[in-house]
Write a protein that holds these residues in place. Structure first.
Motif, mmCIF file in Angstrom:
data_model
loop_
_atom_site.group_PDB
_atom_site.id
_atom_site.type_symbol
_atom_site.label_atom_id
_atom_site.label_comp_id
_atom_site.label_asym_id
_atom_site.label_seq_id
_atom_site.Cartn_x
_atom_site.Cartn_y
_atom_site.Cartn_z
ATOM 1 N N TYR A 77 1.667 -1.242 0.274
ATOM 2 C CA TYR A 77 -0.055 -0.044 -0.067
ATOM 3 C C TYR A 77 0.829 1.530 -0.542
ATOM 4 N N PRO A 78 1.528 1.285 -1.458
ATOM 5 C CA PRO A 78 2.433 2.710 -0.973
ATOM 6 C C PRO A 78 1.497 4.445 -0.480
ATOM 7 N N ASP A 79 1.923 4.683 -0.110
ATOM 8 C CA ASP A 79 1.395 5.958 -0.098
ATOM 9 C C ASP A 79 1.264 6.664 -0.650
ATOM 10 N N PRO A 80 0.401 7.426 -1.411
ATOM 11 C CA PRO A 80 -0.006 8.439 -2.466
ATOM 12 C C PRO A 80 0.505 9.666 -2.350
ATOM 13 N N LEU A 81 1.144 10.218 -1.429
ATOM 14 C CA LEU A 81 2.046 11.495 -1.880
ATOM 15 C C LEU A 81 3.237 10.788 -1.474
ATOM 16 N N GLU A 82 3.430 9.818 -1.480
ATOM 17 C CA GLU A 82 5.501 9.647 -2.160
ATOM 18 C C GLU A 82 5.040 8.776 -3.272
ATOM 19 N N VAL A 83 4.258 8.679 -4.241
ATOM 20 C CA VAL A 83 4.290 7.582 -5.738
ATOM 21 C C VAL A 83 4.809 8.084 -6.676
ATOM 22 N N ASP A 84 6.169 8.313 -7.316
ATOM 23 C CA ASP A 84 6.944 8.837 -8.148
ATOM 24 C C ASP A 84 6.353 9.125 -9.581
ATOM 25 N N VAL A 85 6.118 10.504 -9.954
ATOM 26 C CA VAL A 85 4.931 10.654 -10.841
ATOM 27 C C VAL A 85 5.687 10.486 -12.275
ATOM 28 N N VAL A 86 6.166 9.653 -12.933
ATOM 29 C CA VAL A 86 7.647 9.826 -14.142
ATOM 30 C C VAL A 86 6.750 10.072 -15.103
ATOM 31 N N ALA A 87 7.958 11.823 -15.263
ATOM 32 C CA ALA A 87 6.815 13.021 -16.886
ATOM 33 C C ALA A 87 7.290 12.460 -17.580
ATOM 34 N N PRO A 88 6.291 12.446 -18.696
ATOM 35 C CA PRO A 88 6.613 11.178 -20.212
ATOM 36 C C PRO A 88 8.187 12.077 -20.884
ATOM 37 N N VAL A 89 8.931 11.399 -21.351
ATOM 38 C CA VAL A 89 10.417 12.085 -22.176
ATOM 39 C C VAL A 89 9.747 12.872 -23.403
#
Length: 139
Positions: A77-89
């Motif tokens: 259950y990853p913390d929603p605030l800590e989930v990495d958002v990967v920007a599209p290249v």
């Protein structure tokens, strides 16, 4: 078939004959949050540091080593605030990619002529007009 995370925690608590209400009272964690944990429903759990500290407190209250319990909880259950958002290249800009948009905000004190003169001194007007074939103010 293996038991779920919450079911294993509930099993360990019940095996030790510890009432969930007493854990809630002793840890000051909401009874409904602890019930949710044992049902694998953490949708109402807080984000941030409280998330891990609540699981740690629960694990300690039922006599388990808290580190592996917290580690498994974070994996499941990853913390929603800590989930990495990967920007599209995106590909580098080129002349075939379409128009380029530049937002330029100009603030000034004094006359418009003075500001345009300063922009020309900075060569911004010349740079933009050469690369885009735009015509700027004509005085």
């Amino acid at each position: 078939m293996s038991e779920s995370f919450g079911a294993r925690l509930r099993y360990e608590r019940e095996r030790r004959q510890i009432a969930l209400r007493s854990i809630a009272e002793g840890t000051k964690i909401s009874f409904s949050l602890l019930e949710g944990l044992e049902r694998d429903d953490v949708s109402r759990w807080p984000s941030g540091i409280f998330r891990k500290s609540f699981v740690r407190a629960y694990a300690e209250a039922i006599g388990l080593d808290p580190d592996p319990v917290v580690r498994e909880f974070v994996e499941r259950y990853p913390d929603p605030l800590e989930v990495d958002v990967v920007a599209p290249v995106s590909p580098p800009p080129s002349s075939s990619c379409g128009p380029l948009s530049i937002k330029l905000t100009i603030t000034w004190s004094g006359s418009v002529h003075h500001t345009i003169g300063r922009l020309a001194d900075w060569k911004i007007v010349r740079l933009i007009s050469q690369s885009t074939n735009l015509t700027f103010f004509q005085w």
